[in-house]
Design an enzyme around this catalytic site. Sequence first.
Site, PDB file in Angstrom:
ATOM      1  N   HIS A  72      -0.275   5.581   6.608  1.00  0.00           N
ATOM      2  CA  HIS A  72       0.134   5.746   5.222  1.00  0.00           C
ATOM      3  C   HIS A  72       0.519   7.200   4.942  1.00  0.00           C
ATOM      4  O   HIS A  72       0.100   8.110   5.649  1.00  0.00           O
ATOM      5  CB  HIS A  72      -0.996   5.326   4.273  1.00  0.00           C
ATOM      6  CG  HIS A  72      -1.311   3.864   4.329  1.00  0.00           C
ATOM      7  ND1 HIS A  72      -2.299   3.352   5.144  1.00  0.00           N
ATOM      8  CD2 HIS A  72      -0.763   2.806   3.673  1.00  0.00           C
ATOM      9  CE1 HIS A  72      -2.350   2.038   4.991  1.00  0.00           C
ATOM     10  NE2 HIS A  72      -1.432   1.685   4.107  1.00  0.00           N
TER      11      HIS A  72
ATOM     12  N   ASP B 196       4.775  -7.840   6.485  1.00  0.00           N
ATOM     13  CA  ASP B 196       5.409  -8.993   7.144  1.00  0.00           C
ATOM     14  C   ASP B 196       5.657  -8.672   8.609  1.00  0.00           C
ATOM     15  O   ASP B 196       5.372  -9.485   9.504  1.00  0.00           O
ATOM     16  CB  ASP B 196       6.742  -9.318   6.468  1.00  0.00           C
ATOM     17  CG  ASP B 196       6.595  -9.722   5.020  1.00  0.00           C
ATOM     18  OD1 ASP B 196       6.912 -10.870   4.696  1.00  0.00           O
ATOM     19  OD2 ASP B 196       6.163  -8.892   4.204  1.00  0.00           O
TER      20      ASP B 196
ATOM     21  N   SER C 141       0.808  -1.220   0.000  1.00  0.00           N
ATOM     22  CA  SER C 141       0.000   0.000   0.000  1.00  0.00           C
ATOM     23  C   SER C 141       0.842   1.271   0.000  1.00  0.00           C
ATOM     24  O   SER C 141       0.362   2.342  -0.371  1.00  0.00           O
ATOM     25  CB  SER C 141      -0.946   0.014   1.206  1.00  0.00           C
ATOM     26  OG  SER C 141      -0.221  -0.147   2.414  1.00  0.00           O
TER      27      SER C 141
END
Length: 348
Positions: free
Chosen positions: A299, A166, A53
Amino acid sequence: MLTIGWIMLGVAALAATENTLCPDGDYTSATVPNSAHKLKVGDIKVVAGMGDSGTAANGAESTQLFDIMTQYRGRSFSIGGASSYNYGLTTLPNILRLFNPHLRGYSTGVGDENSPTANLNVAQFGALSSQMKLQAELLIKRMKADPKINIDEDWKMVTLLTGGNDICRACANVSLYPASMFRANIEAALDVLQEGSPRTIVNLLEVFDITNLMKVMPLQPSCQEAMKIKLCPCPPGSDGSELSALSKEYQRALVNLINTGKYNRKPDFTVVIQPFLGNVPTTETGEPDMSFFTPDCFHLSTKGHSAAGVSLWNTMLRRKSKKHRAFNHPEQPMCPTTRYIPTQVNYS
Protein backbone atom coordinates in the site's frame (compact mmCIF):
# COMPACT_ATOMS: atom_id res chain seq x y z
CA MET A 1 -5.47 38.39 23.34
CA LEU A 2 -8.71 36.95 22.02
CA THR A 3 -8.57 39.29 19.03
CA ILE A 4 -4.96 38.30 18.29
CA GLY A 5 -5.98 34.64 18.50
CA TRP A 6 -8.74 35.11 15.95
CA ILE A 7 -6.35 36.98 13.65
CA MET A 8 -3.86 34.13 13.85
CA LEU A 9 -6.58 31.59 13.06
CA GLY A 10 -7.63 33.67 10.08
CA VAL A 11 -4.06 33.84 8.78
CA ALA A 12 -3.69 30.07 9.18
CA ALA A 13 -6.96 29.47 7.31
CA LEU A 14 -5.84 31.76 4.50
CA ALA A 15 -2.49 29.99 4.27
CA ALA A 16 -4.27 26.66 4.01
CA THR A 17 -6.53 27.71 1.11
CA GLU A 18 -4.73 30.53 -0.73
CA ASN A 19 -3.96 29.51 -4.31
CA THR A 20 -0.18 29.57 -4.11
CA LEU A 21 0.01 27.09 -7.00
CA CYS A 22 -1.69 29.12 -9.72
CA PRO A 23 -2.35 32.61 -8.33
CA ASP A 24 -3.12 34.07 -11.75
CA GLY A 25 -5.62 32.65 -14.19
CA ASP A 26 -9.28 32.09 -14.99
CA TYR A 27 -10.07 28.77 -13.35
CA THR A 28 -13.77 29.20 -12.44
CA SER A 29 -16.65 29.74 -14.89
CA ALA A 30 -18.56 33.02 -14.68
CA THR A 31 -21.80 31.01 -14.70
CA VAL A 32 -22.27 27.38 -13.73
CA PRO A 33 -21.71 25.28 -16.89
CA ASN A 34 -24.28 22.81 -18.14
CA SER A 35 -21.76 20.58 -19.92
CA ALA A 36 -19.16 18.25 -18.44
CA HIS A 37 -17.00 19.20 -21.40
CA LYS A 38 -16.95 22.89 -20.48
CA LEU A 39 -15.89 22.41 -16.89
CA LYS A 40 -13.08 24.30 -15.17
CA VAL A 41 -11.27 23.04 -12.06
CA GLY A 42 -12.78 25.78 -9.90
CA ASP A 43 -16.28 24.61 -10.88
CA ILE A 44 -15.89 21.36 -8.94
CA LYS A 45 -17.87 21.64 -5.70
CA VAL A 46 -17.91 18.02 -4.51
CA VAL A 47 -15.36 15.20 -4.56
CA ALA A 48 -15.94 11.52 -3.89
CA GLY A 49 -13.95 8.29 -3.90
CA MET A 50 -14.77 4.66 -4.67
CA GLY A 51 -12.62 1.53 -4.60
CA ASP A 52 -10.61 -0.57 -2.20
CA SER A 53 -7.76 -0.15 0.30
CA GLY A 54 -5.88 2.08 -2.15
CA THR A 55 -8.60 4.70 -1.81
CA ALA A 56 -9.11 3.93 1.89
CA ALA A 57 -5.37 4.70 2.39
CA ASN A 58 -4.70 1.61 4.47
CA GLY A 59 -1.51 2.00 6.50
CA ALA A 60 -0.56 5.37 5.02
CA GLU A 61 0.92 6.59 8.31
CA SER A 62 1.95 3.16 9.59
CA THR A 63 5.46 2.40 10.74
CA GLN A 64 4.69 -1.15 11.86
CA LEU A 65 3.22 -4.03 9.89
CA PHE A 66 0.44 -4.62 12.42
CA ASP A 67 -1.00 -1.15 11.73
CA ILE A 68 -1.69 -1.77 8.04
CA MET A 69 -5.38 -2.34 8.75
CA THR A 70 -5.75 1.26 9.95
CA GLN A 71 -7.41 3.35 7.26
CA TYR A 72 -5.97 6.87 7.02
CA ARG A 73 -8.68 8.17 4.73
CA GLY A 74 -7.74 11.80 5.24
CA ARG A 75 -4.47 11.09 3.43
CA SER A 76 -5.90 9.24 0.44
CA PHE A 77 -4.43 10.57 -2.81
CA SER A 78 -7.82 10.78 -4.53
CA ILE A 79 -10.23 11.80 -1.77
CA GLY A 80 -8.21 12.78 1.33
CA GLY A 81 -8.47 16.34 2.67
CA ALA A 82 -6.40 16.20 5.87
CA SER A 83 -3.97 19.10 6.34
CA SER A 84 -3.64 21.14 3.12
CA TYR A 85 -1.63 21.58 -0.05
CA ASN A 86 0.34 24.44 1.44
CA TYR A 87 1.31 22.24 4.37
CA GLY A 88 2.67 19.50 2.12
CA LEU A 89 -0.15 16.99 1.59
CA THR A 90 -0.74 17.09 -2.17
CA THR A 91 -3.88 14.99 -2.54
CA LEU A 92 -6.35 15.71 -5.34
CA PRO A 93 -8.87 17.41 -2.99
CA ASN A 94 -6.16 19.54 -1.37
CA ILE A 95 -5.07 20.76 -4.80
CA LEU A 96 -8.67 21.38 -5.85
CA ARG A 97 -9.26 23.40 -2.67
CA LEU A 98 -6.75 25.94 -3.95
CA PHE A 99 -9.25 26.66 -6.73
CA ASN A 100 -12.41 26.24 -4.63
CA PRO A 101 -11.91 26.60 -0.85
CA HIS A 102 -15.54 25.53 -0.33
CA LEU A 103 -15.01 22.04 -1.77
CA ARG A 104 -16.99 19.31 -0.02
CA GLY A 105 -16.91 15.51 0.22
CA TYR A 106 -13.29 14.78 1.10
CA SER A 107 -12.23 12.57 4.03
CA THR A 108 -10.41 14.07 6.99
CA GLY A 109 -9.75 11.36 9.53
CA VAL A 110 -9.03 7.74 10.35
CA GLY A 111 -11.58 4.94 10.13
CA ASP A 112 -13.60 2.76 7.81
CA GLU A 113 -16.17 3.80 5.22
CA ASN A 114 -18.82 4.25 7.91
CA SER A 115 -16.80 6.58 10.15
CA PRO A 116 -18.12 10.17 10.38
CA THR A 117 -14.99 11.65 8.80
CA ALA A 118 -15.05 9.25 5.81
CA ASN A 119 -17.58 11.60 4.22
CA LEU A 120 -17.90 10.65 0.51
CA ASN A 121 -15.07 8.13 0.57
CA VAL A 122 -17.08 4.92 0.26
CA ALA A 123 -14.11 2.68 -0.58
CA GLN A 124 -13.86 -0.59 1.35
CA PHE A 125 -10.81 -2.58 2.37
CA GLY A 126 -10.61 -5.75 0.28
CA ALA A 127 -13.38 -4.68 -2.10
CA LEU A 128 -13.70 -6.37 -5.49
CA SER A 129 -14.90 -4.73 -8.68
CA SER A 130 -18.21 -6.56 -8.19
CA GLN A 131 -18.88 -4.30 -5.19
CA MET A 132 -18.53 -1.02 -7.12
CA LYS A 133 -22.20 -0.92 -8.05
CA LEU A 134 -23.16 -1.02 -4.37
CA GLN A 135 -20.59 1.67 -3.62
CA ALA A 136 -22.07 3.86 -6.34
CA GLU A 137 -25.52 3.43 -4.81
CA LEU A 138 -24.19 4.25 -1.35
CA LEU A 139 -22.39 7.31 -2.67
CA ILE A 140 -25.55 8.70 -4.26
CA LYS A 141 -27.48 8.03 -1.06
CA ARG A 142 -24.90 9.97 0.98
CA MET A 143 -24.89 12.92 -1.39
CA LYS A 144 -28.67 13.15 -1.31
CA ALA A 145 -28.62 13.01 2.49
CA ASP A 146 -26.10 15.86 2.84
CA PRO A 147 -28.02 19.16 3.18
CA LYS A 148 -24.96 21.07 1.97
CA ILE A 149 -24.80 19.18 -1.33
CA ASN A 150 -27.22 19.80 -4.18
CA ILE A 151 -26.89 16.60 -6.18
CA ASP A 152 -28.69 18.10 -9.17
CA GLU A 153 -26.84 21.43 -9.33
CA ASP A 154 -23.35 20.90 -7.86
CA TRP A 155 -20.56 19.66 -10.12
CA LYS A 156 -18.98 16.51 -8.72
CA MET A 157 -15.71 14.70 -9.35
CA VAL A 158 -15.70 10.98 -8.51
CA THR A 159 -12.46 8.99 -8.60
CA LEU A 160 -12.74 5.22 -8.98
CA LEU A 161 -9.86 2.78 -8.51
CA THR A 162 -10.51 -0.96 -8.33
CA GLY A 163 -9.33 -4.27 -9.77
CA GLY A 164 -6.27 -4.98 -7.64
CA ASN A 165 -8.11 -7.45 -5.43
CA ASP A 166 -9.68 -9.15 -8.45
CA ILE A 167 -6.22 -9.69 -9.92
CA CYS A 168 -4.86 -10.94 -6.59
CA ARG A 169 -7.61 -13.55 -6.36
CA ALA A 170 -7.05 -14.51 -9.98
CA CYS A 171 -3.59 -15.76 -9.03
CA ALA A 172 -5.25 -18.92 -7.73
CA ASN A 173 -7.34 -19.33 -10.89
CA VAL A 174 -7.15 -16.71 -13.63
CA SER A 175 -10.27 -18.02 -15.36
CA LEU A 176 -12.46 -17.02 -12.38
CA TYR A 177 -11.77 -13.30 -12.83
CA PRO A 178 -11.77 -12.59 -16.57
CA ALA A 179 -11.53 -9.11 -18.04
CA SER A 180 -15.06 -9.45 -19.39
CA MET A 181 -16.41 -9.77 -15.84
CA PHE A 182 -14.30 -6.83 -14.68
CA ARG A 183 -15.68 -4.68 -17.49
CA ALA A 184 -19.27 -5.69 -16.64
CA ASN A 185 -18.74 -4.77 -13.00
CA ILE A 186 -17.34 -1.35 -13.84
CA GLU A 187 -20.09 -0.75 -16.39
CA ALA A 188 -22.75 -1.54 -13.78
CA ALA A 189 -21.23 0.99 -11.36
CA LEU A 190 -20.86 3.71 -13.99
CA ASP A 191 -24.46 3.14 -15.13
CA VAL A 192 -25.64 3.83 -11.57
CA LEU A 193 -23.60 7.02 -11.40
CA GLN A 194 -24.74 8.23 -14.81
CA GLU A 195 -28.36 7.67 -13.90
CA GLY A 196 -28.29 8.98 -10.34
CA SER A 197 -25.53 11.60 -10.20
CA PRO A 198 -26.00 14.42 -12.73
CA ARG A 199 -23.26 16.99 -13.27
CA THR A 200 -20.48 14.49 -12.66
CA ILE A 201 -17.07 13.79 -14.12
CA VAL A 202 -15.55 10.42 -13.21
CA ASN A 203 -11.82 9.80 -13.04
CA LEU A 204 -11.54 6.10 -13.90
CA LEU A 205 -8.07 4.91 -12.91
CA GLU A 206 -6.42 2.03 -14.71
CA VAL A 207 -5.69 -0.92 -12.47
CA PHE A 208 -2.18 -1.03 -11.06
CA ASP A 209 -0.06 -3.96 -12.23
CA ILE A 210 0.71 -5.55 -8.85
CA THR A 211 3.34 -7.81 -10.39
CA ASN A 212 5.61 -4.74 -10.49
CA LEU A 213 5.68 -4.96 -6.70
CA MET A 214 5.61 -8.74 -6.39
CA LYS A 215 8.80 -8.98 -8.45
CA VAL A 216 10.79 -6.48 -6.37
CA MET A 217 9.61 -7.48 -2.90
CA PRO A 218 12.03 -10.44 -2.58
CA LEU A 219 14.91 -8.06 -3.33
CA GLN A 220 13.99 -5.58 -0.59
CA PRO A 221 15.21 -6.37 2.95
CA SER A 222 12.41 -4.23 4.38
CA CYS A 223 9.83 -6.47 2.70
CA GLN A 224 11.02 -9.80 4.10
CA GLU A 225 8.62 -9.71 7.05
CA ALA A 226 5.75 -8.57 4.86
CA MET A 227 6.35 -11.47 2.48
CA LYS A 228 5.32 -13.88 5.22
CA ILE A 229 1.81 -12.53 4.67
CA LYS A 230 0.29 -13.86 1.45
CA LEU A 231 -0.98 -10.74 -0.31
CA CYS A 232 -2.20 -12.83 -3.23
CA PRO A 233 -3.07 -16.56 -3.14
CA CYS A 234 -0.54 -17.55 -5.80
CA PRO A 235 0.57 -21.18 -6.17
CA PRO A 236 3.90 -22.15 -4.55
CA GLY A 237 6.85 -20.97 -6.61
CA SER A 238 4.82 -18.44 -8.59
CA ASP A 239 6.03 -14.85 -8.75
CA GLY A 240 2.63 -13.72 -10.02
CA SER A 241 3.99 -12.92 -13.47
CA GLU A 242 0.98 -14.62 -15.04
CA LEU A 243 -1.08 -11.75 -13.68
CA SER A 244 0.71 -9.11 -15.72
CA ALA A 245 -1.15 -10.15 -18.85
CA LEU A 246 -4.43 -10.06 -16.95
CA SER A 247 -3.67 -6.53 -15.74
CA LYS A 248 -3.25 -5.43 -19.34
CA GLU A 249 -6.50 -7.16 -20.27
CA TYR A 250 -8.26 -5.23 -17.50
CA GLN A 251 -6.77 -1.97 -18.79
CA ARG A 252 -7.90 -2.72 -22.34
CA ALA A 253 -11.36 -3.62 -21.05
CA LEU A 254 -11.72 -0.16 -19.48
CA VAL A 255 -10.51 1.57 -22.64
CA ASN A 256 -12.91 -0.42 -24.81
CA LEU A 257 -15.81 0.36 -22.48
CA ILE A 258 -15.19 4.10 -22.46
CA ASN A 259 -14.53 4.16 -26.22
CA THR A 260 -18.09 2.99 -26.82
CA GLY A 261 -19.12 6.58 -26.04
CA LYS A 262 -21.81 5.29 -23.70
CA TYR A 263 -20.86 7.81 -21.02
CA ASN A 264 -20.89 10.83 -23.31
CA ARG A 265 -24.57 10.59 -24.21
CA LYS A 266 -25.63 13.00 -21.49
CA PRO A 267 -24.10 16.48 -21.62
CA ASP A 268 -23.64 16.67 -17.85
CA PHE A 269 -21.86 13.33 -17.31
CA THR A 270 -18.59 11.91 -18.57
CA VAL A 271 -15.90 9.38 -17.68
CA VAL A 272 -12.19 9.93 -18.32
CA ILE A 273 -9.54 7.22 -17.97
CA GLN A 274 -6.49 8.39 -16.02
CA PRO A 275 -3.64 5.91 -16.74
CA PHE A 276 -0.84 7.13 -14.47
CA LEU A 277 -0.36 4.07 -12.23
CA GLY A 278 1.89 2.27 -14.65
CA ASN A 279 5.09 1.90 -12.67
CA VAL A 280 6.78 1.76 -9.28
CA PRO A 281 8.62 4.96 -8.21
CA THR A 282 12.37 4.46 -8.27
CA THR A 283 15.46 5.98 -6.66
CA GLU A 284 18.14 7.85 -8.59
CA THR A 285 19.91 4.51 -9.15
CA GLY A 286 16.79 2.97 -10.67
CA GLU A 287 15.95 0.78 -7.68
CA PRO A 288 12.35 0.64 -6.39
CA ASP A 289 11.86 3.40 -3.81
CA MET A 290 10.04 1.65 -1.00
CA SER A 291 9.64 4.89 0.97
CA PHE A 292 6.54 5.39 -1.17
CA PHE A 293 5.00 2.28 0.38
CA THR A 294 3.82 1.12 3.78
CA PRO A 295 5.60 -1.59 5.83
CA ASP A 296 3.66 -4.27 3.92
CA CYS A 297 5.46 -3.07 0.75
CA PHE A 298 2.11 -3.00 -1.02
CA HIS A 299 0.00 0.00 0.00
CA LEU A 300 1.01 3.63 -0.49
CA SER A 301 2.54 5.59 2.39
CA THR A 302 1.60 9.24 2.96
CA LYS A 303 4.58 10.13 0.77
CA GLY A 304 3.21 7.82 -1.89
CA HIS A 305 -0.29 9.27 -1.62
CA SER A 306 1.06 12.80 -1.99
CA ALA A 307 3.01 11.81 -5.10
CA ALA A 308 0.03 9.94 -6.53
CA GLY A 309 -2.18 12.96 -5.87
CA VAL A 310 0.12 15.13 -7.98
CA SER A 311 0.29 12.51 -10.75
CA LEU A 312 -3.50 12.18 -10.80
CA TRP A 313 -3.91 15.97 -10.97
CA ASN A 314 -1.37 16.40 -13.76
CA THR A 315 -2.75 13.50 -15.77
CA MET A 316 -6.28 14.84 -15.34
CA LEU A 317 -5.21 18.17 -16.84
CA ARG A 318 -3.64 16.60 -19.93
CA ARG A 319 -5.56 15.81 -23.08
CA LYS A 320 -5.89 12.13 -24.00
CA SER A 321 -2.89 11.97 -26.34
CA LYS A 322 -0.58 13.50 -23.74
CA LYS A 323 -1.62 11.70 -20.56
CA HIS A 324 1.23 10.17 -18.57
CA ARG A 325 1.30 6.44 -18.04
CA ALA A 326 3.85 6.68 -15.25
CA PHE A 327 3.69 7.42 -11.54
CA ASN A 328 6.32 10.16 -11.68
CA HIS A 329 8.36 11.54 -8.81
CA PRO A 330 9.55 14.12 -8.19
CA GLU A 331 6.78 15.90 -10.04
CA GLN A 332 5.26 19.30 -9.36
CA PRO A 333 1.57 20.01 -9.85
CA MET A 334 0.91 21.92 -13.04
CA CYS A 335 -1.49 24.78 -13.70
CA PRO A 336 -4.30 24.12 -16.17
CA THR A 337 -3.12 24.68 -19.73
CA THR A 338 -6.46 24.02 -21.44
CA ARG A 339 -9.59 26.10 -21.07
CA TYR A 340 -11.57 23.16 -19.71
CA ILE A 341 -10.80 19.89 -17.92
CA PRO A 342 -9.91 17.54 -20.82
CA THR A 343 -12.45 14.87 -21.75
CA GLN A 344 -12.90 12.57 -24.72
CA VAL A 345 -15.17 15.15 -26.29
CA ASN A 346 -13.48 18.53 -25.84
CA TYR A 347 -9.82 17.49 -26.30
CA SER A 348 -8.42 14.38 -28.01
